[in-house]
Write an enzyme that holds these catalytic residues in place. Sequence first.
Site, PDB file in Angstrom:
ATOM      1  CG  ASP A 195      -2.312   0.573   0.829  1.00  8.22           C
ATOM      2  OD1 ASP A 195      -2.359   1.765   0.482  1.00  8.22           O
ATOM      3  OD2 ASP A 195      -3.317  -0.162   0.887  1.00  8.22           O
ATOM      4  CG  HIS A 268      -4.227   2.164  -2.226  1.00 12.63           C
ATOM      5  ND1 HIS A 268      -4.236   2.995  -1.129  1.00 12.63           N
ATOM      6  CD2 HIS A 268      -5.527   2.008  -2.604  1.00 12.63           C
ATOM      7  CE1 HIS A 268      -5.499   3.322  -0.838  1.00 12.63           C
ATOM      8  NE2 HIS A 268      -6.303   2.750  -1.726  1.00 12.63           N
ATOM      9  CG  ASP A 330      -8.784  -0.086  -3.401  1.00 16.05           C
ATOM     10  OD1 ASP A 330      -7.770  -0.695  -3.802  1.00 16.05           O
ATOM     11  OD2 ASP A 330      -8.868   0.415  -2.272  1.00 16.05           O
ATOM     12  CD  GLU A 331      -9.936   4.047  -1.275  1.00 16.37           C
ATOM     13  OE1 GLU A 331     -10.843   4.454  -0.535  1.00 16.37           O
ATOM     14  OE2 GLU A 331      -8.832   3.642  -0.840  1.00 16.37           O
ATOM     15  CD1 TRP A 472     -10.210  -2.109   5.749  1.00 15.63           C
ATOM     16  CD2 TRP A 472      -8.277  -2.226   4.646  1.00 15.63           C
ATOM     17  NE1 TRP A 472     -10.475  -2.633   4.514  1.00 15.63           N
ATOM     18  CE2 TRP A 472      -9.301  -2.711   3.807  1.00 15.63           C
ATOM     19  CE3 TRP A 472      -6.971  -2.203   4.158  1.00 15.63           C
ATOM     20  CZ2 TRP A 472      -9.059  -3.169   2.516  1.00 15.63           C
ATOM     21  CZ3 TRP A 472      -6.723  -2.655   2.870  1.00 15.63           C
ATOM     22  CH2 TRP A 472      -7.754  -3.135   2.069  1.00 15.63           C
ATOM     23  CD  GLU A 474      -6.262   2.510   7.327  1.00 15.41           C
ATOM     24  OE1 GLU A 474      -6.626   2.773   6.180  1.00 15.41           O
ATOM     25  OE2 GLU A 474      -6.722   1.554   7.994  1.00 15.41           O
TER      26      GLU A 474
END
Length: 757
Positions: A195, A268, A330-331, A472, A474
Amino acid sequence: MSFKKILVLSVFISFLFNCKSEEYVAETPKIIPIPSNLTIHKGYFVLDHGVGISFDDNFKVSGDFLRNYIQNGSDIELDDNSDIQFILDETIENAEGYQLNIEPYQITIRAKTDRGAFYAVQTLRQLLPLEFENRTLSDEQISIPCMTVTDAPQFQYRGMHLDVARHMFSVDFIKQYIDAIAMLKMNTFHWHLTDDQGWRIEIKKFPKLQEIAAYRNETLIGHYSDQPHQFDGKSYGGFYTQDEVKSIVAYAQTRHVTLIPEIELPGHAQAAIAAYPNLGCTGESIDVATKWGVFEDIYCSKDETFEFLEAVLDEVIPLFPSEYIHIGGDEAPKTHWKACAQCQNRIKSEGLKDEHELQNYFITRIERYLNSKGKQIIGWDEILEGGLAPNATVMSWRGTKGAIEAAKQHHNVVMTPTSHCYFDYYQSTNEDEPTAIGGFLPLEKVYHFNPVPSELNTDEAQYILGAQGNLWTEYIPTESQVEYMIFPRILAMSEVVWSQNDTKNYADFTMRVEHFNKRLDALNINYANHLYEVLGNVSKNNNQLEYLLSTVTEGKVIRLTMNGDEPNFESRVYQNPIAIDTTKMIKAAVFHPETNEKLSPTFTKHFNYHKAVGKTITIDKTPHKSYAGSGPDGLLNSISGSDSRYGDKEWLGFWGEDIEITIDLNEEVEIHSIETRFHNGNGQWIYAPEKVKLELDNDLIINNLTLRDSLIISTQFDVNQRSRYVKLRIPNYGIIPDGRQGAGQKAWTFIDEIIIK
């Protein structure tokens, strides 16, 4: 007949005579996930010295597991006879199904495959004393109730995910994570390895991935929504060597768990680009990301990038025998692609319409390469953008829309919507909960998840392979916190994907969780225990709102106060609903009925009574089914939602829609002020509106909302006039701008209590 079997038979006959005419009753085993069919019989199988286990090579993994579990968890010495026997049974339809038959003189496990037998062993494991888990067993003779269990999973894909890019964890812990997956009859571990904040797998051809991409200079302190951002100033990172990966994969095979690695692309990718700037569109040097979010530095679509990714995959593929490689998808903000000459040339040369079709080209090209190596791709639902790669499997996370679209195109789907499957969300309204990304996902909501969208017909539903819980990290820096966030929600997910719908019951499940927690204690697994917490719910009785208290476990007592004091064992026992007719505060807690021990944290609820409480409210749009709160009436119940968790009972969520709210106060009344508030968690795609329009019987007022960096944005109208009707027009923020998380997507609107004074 062996001496042991003669002894057991004698004990059983003696038991029958001693029972006389009394009916034999055995306690129903508290197994998670609940089996399809379980029938208890009279008698017991005695596990002691001299019992033997018999199996052939068809059942090597499951047989070895059971033998090691018994011998490592006790002082019982096993023989090689057939007291516990594994039998190949081709008549069992489901490859992961089994029949476990426990009789006074023998235990038989019938299965079509070693996987099915392994799940039978996990059921048998839950019938044995908890002391086997931590080798504290003192008994040398264990009585196992006789029964027949016939069982098979509802879904073929039963998964758990773990992000190690944001925070990574030891090899030993990864194996323990796999143990937990296997214990609950789940079969897939989705390992998120790369990531923006770190690259976690050794790629020998590209040493800078280990030297640069694996480490970030510092890490964000606190929550992403906290302003201004602060950092710890400490380097963080690491990676798993290929030998460590091989060790983990081999270990997973002894638990019948398939590992799916995730190598993120095209987005990412900031960590990889930090190591090799030529992979980006600008060629400029950048750092590994030090905070969370979505970043514009994504892989460029030039051939050089594909050569890099193919070389990376050439080293990844031999490490993972799984059918799938997860490619993310994604994203991926398109900002740099729009300004990149090479990407624009690619769009022209390939006859593509825009950057979204360029993403489809990017993913399809990687898919072709992986297909040539005998692998299939799986990706997040953004891979639908610009067209779906021919053989791709979709992992639907942004609700169910992507799943429905993919299944109707006859593509396989794994369900993992944020609303029910994101275990990094808060699981309690308790203010002492550790910092989480946001949202609210309690155990009950996970348990009631149905992976098959109602919009699919029978033919389309067959493309739903199953579901997966995602974690996830974080805001999860430690292994203990990983456990806290997944347990007990993983128990609910295991039942979602394994158990048949007609066997499931939440009240029964919570009773089994209460028992299972003792096993977690024995395994030294940290877990969140919210079973004893007080729950509150608003109901209407003869047009009077009332507040009901409950707790999910049976046989407990709720005590409460209404004067601000902490409840104790002498406080009044809750028996009747509490009328919502004045501004007040209650505090309550759950107590053991015999010991008077306080079992729960204190539950506090404020009621802000106002002129609109209980009145008629209509909204011209239906709240999103994943964030329906208490429905429209929940906006007029005197209770405000959490300051940090937008998914609780009080917040209503709408995705990309303007809404119009009408309140009928039943008669014309004097109104001095009207206020409400909006969640503004931009990291979760939630944006407060930029303005709100208020319409009374004779007036129209527009309020512009400021303080755009606040997590909660309030607005108040000072009116001082009479009116029967109150109408609020709330425009959606619109499309999320470039450079933000969810760029290009519709924003969410979340609204809380509307207070009229």
